[in-house]
Design a protein around this motif. Structure first.
Motif, PDB file in Angstrom:
ATOM      1  N   MET A  18       0.832  -1.201   0.000  1.00 49.54           N
ATOM      2  CA  MET A  18       0.000   0.000   0.000  1.00 49.54           C
ATOM      3  C   MET A  18       0.870   1.255   0.000  1.00 49.54           C
ATOM      4  N   ARG A  19       1.958   1.250   0.767  1.00 51.27           N
ATOM      5  CA  ARG A  19       2.867   2.400   0.767  1.00 51.27           C
ATOM      6  C   ARG A  19       3.490   2.596  -0.616  1.00 51.27           C
ATOM      7  N   GLU A  20       3.896   1.487  -1.247  1.00 43.76           N
ATOM      8  CA  GLU A  20       4.466   1.577  -2.594  1.00 43.76           C
ATOM      9  C   GLU A  20       3.434   2.088  -3.596  1.00 43.76           C
ATOM     10  N   HIS A  21       2.202   1.629  -3.447  1.00 43.69           N
ATOM     11  CA  HIS A  21       1.122   2.080  -4.331  1.00 43.69           C
ATOM     12  C   HIS A  21       0.902   3.585  -4.175  1.00 43.69           C
ATOM     13  N   ARG A  22       0.855   4.055  -2.964  1.00 40.97           N
ATOM     14  CA  ARG A  22       0.658   5.496  -2.726  1.00 40.97           C
ATOM     15  C   ARG A  22       1.835   6.308  -3.250  1.00 40.97           C
TER      16      ARG A  22
END
Length: 78
Positions: A18-22
């Motif tokens: 999720m952090r990478e996606h954001r």
């Protein structure tokens, strides 16, 4: 009554994704799926972006494709 200090736990895989996606969204990056054949690999080599490549090494292919696309983008915008 005081509570114990909580230990910092390693991030879960889902939280890391999720952090990478954001981060990708913030940069305006897009992730695409591609299917490369022998001609595509030869093209990457001709662009000077790919020197050695092992079929199991997706990271080297990813970096080569990124470099080739950046070169093309510079030519188009220059």
């Amino acid at each position: 009554m005081k509570t114990k200090a909580k230990a910092h736990l390693a991030p879960t895989a889902a939280a890391q994704r999720m952090r990478e996606h954001r981060a990708r969204q913030a940069k305006g990056a897009t992730r695409i799926a591609i299917d490369l054949d022998g001609n595509d690999v030869d093209w990457l080599r001709s662009q000077g972006a790919l020197r050695e490549w092992d079929e199991g090494d997706a990271r080297a292919l990813e970096q080569a494709l990124k470099l080739a696309l950046q070169k093309l983008h510079r030519k188009v915008t220059a």
